[in-house]
Enzyme design. Structure first.
Site, PDB file in Angstrom:
ATOM      1  CB  ALA A 179      70.508 -36.083  -3.964  1.00  0.00           C
ATOM      2  CG  HIS A 227      53.187 -30.662  -5.139  1.00  0.00           C
ATOM      3  ND1 HIS A 227      54.285 -30.891  -6.052  1.00  0.00           N
ATOM      4  CD2 HIS A 227      52.922 -29.363  -4.908  1.00  0.00           C
ATOM      5  CE1 HIS A 227      54.392 -29.370  -6.302  1.00  0.00           C
ATOM      6  NE2 HIS A 227      53.713 -28.628  -5.513  1.00  0.00           N
TER       7      HIS A 227
END
Ligand code: OAD
Length: 251
Positions: free
Chosen positions: A234, A122
């Site tokens: 994470a 992106h």
């Protein structure tokens, strides 16, 4: 705890034995660096309207507003440091285990953490390109004045990111798909998998009989199909995985 440990162990086995390991990351991996995600309770799309800030139409209508929003995000990102999950992925690359990292994030934190093989699907918030002559610039700091104008031709520049309704640059897209087709194991970290085409990458791996390790604090459309689902932050999951891999690699 026992179950958590066995999931980590299973993930480590898959990573160590992979022939072509790749990773796909999303906003959740940078959440613990203090960068807001898009969806979820405090997500950006709860507070802001994507169609007013992240589309070509929005930019045509009000470039200053769009630039102000990007400047505000740059200020947040500027203060952020890569966290343990970014650093662990860089370590996996250094060990020669991780072949390619595909990210939907525009924050540049994977590269800051030391990863080299990165596909930024992106774009990158630290770059801008001229809407008129195509000239590119890179920022070290958020710009003082917005909208940013081109140092070459003086016309309007735009953030070098992908907006809704825009295609992903051909080269990045081709490389990402090529990687997914080559992957026998993919790590999918901190993405809601609600945006295409990134969302289809782990399913390509599964369809080709590869394995997918998903790390996410919530369930996604992938969770039931993932080979291993680690329902943890994470940083926590990646630290545990990396500690185990460190032990194996230093034997
Ligand atoms: P989202 O905000 O949609 O999803 C973030 C995901 O991270 C969610 O599934 C959360 O459960 C998970 N998550 C949050 N904190 C976490 C943590 N500490 N550890 C692990 N998981 C955590 O972000 P993306 O999936 O990246 O596109 O969004 C995809 C695209 O949609 C973005 O690139 C952006 C956005 O609109 C464009 O702007 C074109």
């Amino acid at each position: 705890m026992e179950e958590k440990n066995s999931l980590i162990k299973r993930a480590v086995e898959l990573i160590i034995n992979a022939k072509y390991l790749t990773a796909l990351t999303g906003a959740g991996i940078s959440a613990e660096s203090g960068i807001p995600t898009f969806r979820g309770k405090n997500g950006l799309w709860k507070r802001f309207r994507a169609e007013e800030l992240a589309t070509p139409e929005a930019f045509l209508k009000n470039p200053k507003l769009v630039w102000e929003w990007y400047k505000w995000r740059m200020e947040i990102i500027h203060k952020a440091k890569p966290n343990d999950a970014h650093l662990c992925l860089a370590k996996l690359e250094e060990f020669g285990l991780l072949k390619m990292l595909i990210t939907q994030n525009v924050d540049g934190l994977h590269i800051k953490a030391g990863s080299s093989n990165v596909i930024e699907l992106h774009g990158n918030i630290w770059r801008a390109r001229c809407t008129h002559c195509g000239f590119h610039i890179a920022f070290n700091n958020p710009p003082n004045n917005v909208p940013v104008t081109c140092p070459e031709c003086g016309k309007l520049m735009r953030p070098d990111v992908v907006w809704f309704g825009e295609p992903i640059p051909r080269d990045a897209l081709d490389r990402a798909f090529e990687c997914a087709f080559k992957s026998d194991v993919m790590l999918v970290i901190g993405t809601s998998l609600l945006v295409q085409p990134a969302a289809s990458l782990p399913f390509i791996v599964l369809r080709n009989n590869g394995k997918v390790i998903e790390i996410n604090t919530s369930n996604t459309i992938l969770t039931r199909k993932a080979t291993v689902f680690i329902n943890q932050k994470a940083t926590e999951a990646m630290k545990m995985i990396c500690e185990e891999i460190n032990k194996i690699m230093s034997q």
